[in-house]
Design a protein around this motif. Structure first.
Motif, PDB file in Angstrom:
ATOM      1  N   VAL A 141       0.848  -1.202   0.000  1.00  0.00           N
ATOM      2  CA  VAL A 141       0.000   0.000   0.000  1.00  0.00           C
ATOM      3  C   VAL A 141       0.882   1.250   0.000  1.00  0.00           C
ATOM      4  O   VAL A 141       0.671   2.185  -0.778  1.00  0.00           O
ATOM      5  CB  VAL A 141      -0.936  -0.009   1.240  1.00  0.00           C
ATOM      6  N   HIS A 142       1.909   1.250   0.877  1.00  0.00           N
ATOM      7  CA  HIS A 142       2.776   2.430   0.941  1.00  0.00           C
ATOM      8  C   HIS A 142       3.485   2.642  -0.389  1.00  0.00           C
ATOM      9  O   HIS A 142       3.540   3.758  -0.899  1.00  0.00           O
ATOM     10  CB  HIS A 142       3.799   2.287   2.066  1.00  0.00           C
ATOM     11  N   LEU A 143       4.017   1.557  -0.942  1.00  0.00           N
ATOM     12  CA  LEU A 143       4.750   1.712  -2.213  1.00  0.00           C
ATOM     13  C   LEU A 143       3.827   2.246  -3.304  1.00  0.00           C
ATOM     14  O   LEU A 143       4.225   3.099  -4.098  1.00  0.00           O
ATOM     15  CB  LEU A 143       5.361   0.382  -2.648  1.00  0.00           C
ATOM     16  N   ALA A 144       2.587   1.747  -3.332  1.00  0.00           N
ATOM     17  CA  ALA A 144       1.658   2.180  -4.387  1.00  0.00           C
ATOM     18  C   ALA A 144       1.370   3.682  -4.269  1.00  0.00           C
ATOM     19  O   ALA A 144       1.121   4.344  -5.272  1.00  0.00           O
ATOM     20  CB  ALA A 144       0.359   1.385  -4.281  1.00  0.00           C
ATOM     21  N   ARG A 145       1.410   4.215  -3.035  1.00  0.00           N
ATOM     22  CA  ARG A 145       1.075   5.642  -2.851  1.00  0.00           C
ATOM     23  C   ARG A 145       2.271   6.570  -3.039  1.00  0.00           C
ATOM     24  O   ARG A 145       2.106   7.765  -3.161  1.00  0.00           O
ATOM     25  CB  ARG A 145       0.500   5.865  -1.454  1.00  0.00           C
ATOM     26  N   VAL A 146       3.493   6.005  -3.012  1.00  0.00           N
ATOM     27  CA  VAL A 146       4.664   6.846  -3.288  1.00  0.00           C
ATOM     28  C   VAL A 146       4.561   7.254  -4.765  1.00  0.00           C
ATOM     29  O   VAL A 146       4.388   6.390  -5.625  1.00  0.00           O
ATOM     30  CB  VAL A 146       5.973   6.060  -3.005  1.00  0.00           C
ATOM     31  N   PRO A 147       4.599   8.574  -5.061  1.00  0.00           N
ATOM     32  CA  PRO A 147       4.236   8.999  -6.411  1.00  0.00           C
ATOM     33  C   PRO A 147       5.233   8.670  -7.530  1.00  0.00           C
ATOM     34  O   PRO A 147       4.897   8.806  -8.693  1.00  0.00           O
ATOM     35  CB  PRO A 147       4.063  10.524  -6.291  1.00  0.00           C
TER      36      PRO A 147
ATOM     37  N   ARG B 149       9.953   4.277  -5.358  1.00  0.00           N
ATOM     38  CA  ARG B 149       9.402   3.001  -4.872  1.00  0.00           C
ATOM     39  C   ARG B 149      10.495   1.945  -4.819  1.00  0.00           C
ATOM     40  O   ARG B 149      10.636   1.220  -3.832  1.00  0.00           O
ATOM     41  CB  ARG B 149       8.296   2.504  -5.812  1.00  0.00           C
ATOM     42  N   VAL B 150      11.284   1.880  -5.875  1.00  0.00           N
ATOM     43  CA  VAL B 150      12.352   0.862  -5.939  1.00  0.00           C
ATOM     44  C   VAL B 150      13.365   1.130  -4.826  1.00  0.00           C
ATOM     45  O   VAL B 150      13.779   0.212  -4.106  1.00  0.00           O
ATOM     46  CB  VAL B 150      13.028   0.883  -7.334  1.00  0.00           C
ATOM     47  N   ALA B 151      13.744   2.403  -4.650  1.00  0.00           N
ATOM     48  CA  ALA B 151      14.756   2.743  -3.627  1.00  0.00           C
ATOM     49  C   ALA B 151      14.262   2.358  -2.233  1.00  0.00           C
ATOM     50  O   ALA B 151      15.014   1.815  -1.419  1.00  0.00           O
ATOM     51  CB  ALA B 151      15.066   4.238  -3.689  1.00  0.00           C
TER      52      ALA B 151
ATOM     53  N   LEU C 277      14.253  -1.501  -1.802  1.00  0.00           N
ATOM     54  CA  LEU C 277      15.624  -2.012  -1.606  1.00  0.00           C
ATOM     55  C   LEU C 277      16.102  -1.727  -0.185  1.00  0.00           C
ATOM     56  O   LEU C 277      16.742  -2.560   0.453  1.00  0.00           O
ATOM     57  CB  LEU C 277      16.580  -1.364  -2.613  1.00  0.00           C
ATOM     58  N   GLN C 278      15.749  -0.540   0.329  1.00  0.00           N
ATOM     59  CA  GLN C 278      16.158  -0.182   1.688  1.00  0.00           C
ATOM     60  C   GLN C 278      15.506  -1.108   2.716  1.00  0.00           C
ATOM     61  O   GLN C 278      16.127  -1.502   3.691  1.00  0.00           O
ATOM     62  CB  GLN C 278      15.762   1.282   1.944  1.00  0.00           C
ATOM     63  N   TRP C 279      14.238  -1.487   2.470  1.00  0.00           N
ATOM     64  CA  TRP C 279      13.551  -2.418   3.375  1.00  0.00           C
ATOM     65  C   TRP C 279      14.264  -3.773   3.376  1.00  0.00           C
ATOM     66  O   TRP C 279      14.460  -4.380   4.414  1.00  0.00           O
ATOM     67  CB  TRP C 279      12.096  -2.605   2.947  1.00  0.00           C
ATOM     68  N   VAL C 280      14.641  -4.225   2.177  1.00  0.00           N
ATOM     69  CA  VAL C 280      15.330  -5.533   2.085  1.00  0.00           C
ATOM     70  C   VAL C 280      16.648  -5.444   2.848  1.00  0.00           C
ATOM     71  O   VAL C 280      16.997  -6.340   3.626  1.00  0.00           O
ATOM     72  CB  VAL C 280      15.567  -5.911   0.595  1.00  0.00           C
ATOM     73  N   LYS C 281      17.378  -4.334   2.658  1.00  0.00           N
ATOM     74  CA  LYS C 281      18.658  -4.151   3.341  1.00  0.00           C
ATOM     75  C   LYS C 281      18.464  -4.185   4.866  1.00  0.00           C
ATOM     76  O   LYS C 281      19.181  -4.886   5.588  1.00  0.00           O
ATOM     77  CB  LYS C 281      19.252  -2.797   2.909  1.00  0.00           C
ATOM     78  N   ALA C 282      17.449  -3.466   5.345  1.00  0.00           N
ATOM     79  CA  ALA C 282      17.199  -3.407   6.795  1.00  0.00           C
ATOM     80  C   ALA C 282      16.838  -4.792   7.332  1.00  0.00           C
ATOM     81  O   ALA C 282      17.264  -5.197   8.404  1.00  0.00           O
ATOM     82  CB  ALA C 282      16.080  -2.415   7.095  1.00  0.00           C
ATOM     83  N   LEU C 283      16.076  -5.544   6.523  1.00  0.00           N
ATOM     84  CA  LEU C 283      15.653  -6.898   6.922  1.00  0.00           C
ATOM     85  C   LEU C 283      16.871  -7.819   7.047  1.00  0.00           C
ATOM     86  O   LEU C 283      17.039  -8.545   8.018  1.00  0.00           O
ATOM     87  CB  LEU C 283      14.696  -7.432   5.850  1.00  0.00           C
TER      88      LEU C 283
END
Ligand SMILES: Cc1cc2nc3c(=O)[nH]c(=O)nc-3n(C[C@H](O)[C@H](O)[C@H](O)COP(=O)(O)OP(=O)(O)OC[C@H]3O[C@@H](n4cnc5c(N)ncnc54)[C@H](O)[C@@H]3O)c2cc1C
Length: 411
Positions: A383-389, A394-396, A399-405
């Motif tokens: 939902v958050h990614l879809a709302r980022v304009p 969105r890609v950045a 990727l940051q979420w994957v890195k944090a995970l």
């Protein structure tokens, strides 16, 4: 035949409401209107991910994106503080200049509401804008340094109270918990983990996210599992340097604490307070279902400062979910007004709710389903990614979420 001169459309505010109005209006009104957007910042702030900047999962540049990059060149962007609006003369003053308009879009959002409590305004930290996040992080880091230097006071200094258990308070307390009990504690090994205490205080006797009661019970369970102290039915009556006072059924209680964060509500931007325009609940500007201000068809208002009728009763809530749908609707109303036709009626579609709980996961309500655990986490992120304009952003962020995970798995 002479073409009519392009109409002058002034959009005040480059947040969710202003940005989405300008984006769609620039397509619908090409050549028929000159669009100007005025904001004190030159960036659009994606507030739903601000918690993750507070918690250190995302960087500021992930959530604050230059308006220049998001809007087409045909939209003039003015970085200035709006200081006066004259609806009779159809003029706006901003940054020492004057702007005339044919149509005005009010999308200046809200500011924290301290409900007239001067001590809260003076001592509690707001959580609304990007600088608030930097300030909060710096303030908490200082409390950790203080606790390490004076271990006897550690418990009091590290007690952190988030006031207001709406979605903002719940998400913030979860993210602060992850940051403080993880990276910050590791940075200060002399501080015992049990010196940390996070409190979520709410005057009502329940969490205030507009979600299914079962999901709210799950949220309470998850917060209590992490030893977050839920003080429901406790009204914060005063805030001082290093303490706050609760008023509850059994009288007043003064609690020492190093940090108080205020997430207990918002009110419309102060610049609209003196405008002679009709008001709805909470001083919000009353608009019809075409987003036009009652008695001023040339003025549209949307987002947090507008009281827009909800066909199922009352007015629509002050959320990004509502505002991103109002933006395109405002653009269609402008297009109709400029073409001399009847503006279409705005119909809000509730698409569900999501509440992020940091490493505790997420809760979501969508398509009549209640989601918890991984499905809720994945849904809330989508939902958050879809709302980022912007696609690149969105890609950045993903990727940051994957890195944090991956980083949290390694620890
Ligand atoms: C921390 C946080 C988390 C949130 N999370 C969610 C969520 O998960 N889901 C959800 O649906 N909603 C969420 N919201 C609510 C959502 O952010 C708002 O409903 C939405 O931003 C409203 O859009 P708006 O355009 O009315 O105001 P805003 O997006 O606030 O934009 C207002 C703009 O006006 C500008 N401005 C204000 N005054 C002036 C002035 N005098 N001069 C020049 N410029 C000015 C500001 O700089 C800003 O850019 C959250 C809010 C916060 C604070």
């Amino acid at each position: 035949m002479d073409m009519p001169a392009p109409a002058s459309v002034l959009i005040l505010g480059g947040g969710f409401g202003g940005l989405y109005t300008a984006l769609i209006a620039s397509r619908l009104l090409s050549g028929r209107a000159e669009l100007t957007i005025i904001d004190r910042n030159d960036y659009f702030l994606y507030t739903p991910l601000l918690f993750q900047v507070a918690g250190g999962t995302l960087e500021a540049h992930h959530v604050a994106r230059p308006l220049k990059r998001l809007l087409p060149r045909s939209v003039r962007i003015v970085r200035a503080d709006v200081t006066a609006i004259d609806v009779a003369a159809k003029q706006v003053a901003a940054g020492g200049a004057s702007f005339a308009y044919d149509y005005l879009v009010l999308a200046l959002g809200g500011v924290p509401n301290f409900y007239g409590m001067a001590t809260a305004e003076q001592h509690a930290l707001p959580f609304k804008w990007l600088p608030d996040v930097f300030h909060l992080r710096e303030h908490i880091e200082q409390r950790f340094a203080e606790a390490a230097a004076e271990p006897r006071r550690a418990r009091d200094v590290l007690r952190t109270v988030v006031t207001g258990a709406g979605c903002t308070g719940v998400e913030l307390v979860a993210e602060l918990h992850d940051w403080m009990s993880g990276p910050l504690l590791r940075q200060y090994p002399s501080i015992p983990a049990d010196a940390l205490s996070l409190v979520l205080a709410e005057a009502f006797d329940h969490l205030l996210c507009p979600m299914d009661p079962n999901l709210m019970r799950e949220a309470v369970r998850k917060l209590l599992d992490r030893r977050i102290d839920l003080r429901l039915g406790r009204f914060v009556s005063e805030v001082g340097p290093g303490w706050l006072k609760f008023r509850g059924p059994s009288g007043d209680e003064q609690v020492p604490c190093g940090t108080v964060v205020w997430t207990a509500g918002i009110k419309p931007a102060p610049i609209i307070a003196d405008l002679a325009l009709p008001r709805g609940p909470g001083g919000r500007i009353e608009v019809s279902s075409t987003l036009q201000v009652t008695g001023h068809p040339e003025i549209l208002a949307l987002g947090d400062l507008a009281a827009c009728p909800d066909p199922s009763g009352g007015v629509l809530p002050q959320t990004a979910q509502v505002t991103v749908q109002q933006g395109p609707a405002a653009a269609r109303t402008l297009a109709a007004l400029i073409a001399g036709t009847d503006p279409p009626v705005f119909r809000y579609r509730r698409k569900g709710e999501v509440v992020g709980l940091g490493r505790m996961g997420a809760l979501a309500e969508a398509f009549g389903l209640r989601l918890v655990g991984l499905p809720a986490w994945l849904f809330s992120r989508t939902v958050h990614l879809a709302r980022v304009p912007d696609w690149g952003d969105r890609v950045a962020i993903a990727l940051q979420w994957v890195k944090a995970l991956l980083e949290s798995e390694r620890r």
